[in-house]
Design a protein around this motif. Structure first.
Motif, PDB file in Angstrom:
ATOM      1  N   ALA A 163      44.640  31.196  48.966  1.00  0.00           N
ATOM      2  CA  ALA A 163      44.308  31.274  47.544  1.00  0.00           C
ATOM      3  C   ALA A 163      43.333  32.426  47.324  1.00  0.00           C
ATOM      4  O   ALA A 163      42.774  32.969  48.282  1.00  0.00           O
ATOM      5  N   VAL A 164      43.131  32.753  46.076  1.00  0.00           N
ATOM      6  CA  VAL A 164      42.010  33.599  45.697  1.00  0.00           C
ATOM      7  C   VAL A 164      40.817  32.678  45.453  1.00  0.00           C
ATOM      8  O   VAL A 164      40.938  31.702  44.697  1.00  0.00           O
ATOM      9  N   TYR A 165      39.717  32.983  46.101  1.00  0.00           N
ATOM     10  CA  TYR A 165      38.513  32.164  45.993  1.00  0.00           C
ATOM     11  C   TYR A 165      37.508  32.847  45.068  1.00  0.00           C
ATOM     12  O   TYR A 165      37.213  34.040  45.223  1.00  0.00           O
ATOM     13  N   TYR A 166      37.005  32.070  44.117  1.00  0.00           N
ATOM     14  CA  TYR A 166      36.097  32.585  43.106  1.00  0.00           C
ATOM     15  C   TYR A 166      34.743  31.889  43.183  1.00  0.00           C
ATOM     16  O   TYR A 166      34.666  30.673  43.381  1.00  0.00           O
ATOM     17  N   CYS A 167      33.732  32.653  42.952  1.00  0.00           N
ATOM     18  CA  CYS A 167      32.370  32.146  42.819  1.00  0.00           C
ATOM     19  C   CYS A 167      32.101  31.935  41.322  1.00  0.00           C
ATOM     20  O   CYS A 167      32.517  32.744  40.486  1.00  0.00           O
TER      21      CYS A 167
END
Length: 115
Positions: free
Chosen positions: A94-98
């Motif tokens: 996945a794309v991981y976001y903060c």
């Protein structure tokens, strides 16, 4: 202004590990809860882990799918929140976001788990 910059993503084999970092600026980092979200292809964005800070220490929460494998932590001196990911699975791709409380997001970092 608030800025969140993620790093540490990449390609890893199943069972491997990665550590994501999110460097924050533009606000007093220690005063805010921070979270990691992820979005897999064709799926909605989901909460992975969150961390807040109290006088008695950090308070963490995890999605059931990552409990026991992922660890969220923060270093207030470095304005950084981390996500240590162990025993990675293909479904962790996945794309991981903060994210900071108040709907502030980074641009994301891609994690691909594949052999």
């Amino acid at each position: 202004q608030v800025q969140l910059v993620e790093s540490g993503g990449g390609l890893v084999q199943p069972g491997g590990s990665l550590r994501l970092s999110c460097v924050a600026s533009g606000f007093i980092f220690s005063r805010y809860a921070m979270s990691w979200y992820r979005q897999a292809p064709g799926k909605e964005r989901e909460l992975v882990a969150s961390i807040s800070y109290s006088s008695t220490g950090d308070i963490t929460n995890y999605a059931d799918s990552v409990k026991g494998r992922f660890t969220i932590s923060r270093d207030n001196a470095k304005n950084t929140v981390y996500l240590q990911m162990n025993n990675l699975k293909p479904e962790d791709t996945a794309v991981y976001y903060c994210k900071r409380m108040g709907d502030y997001w980074g641009k994301g970092t891609l994690v691909t788990v594949s052999s």
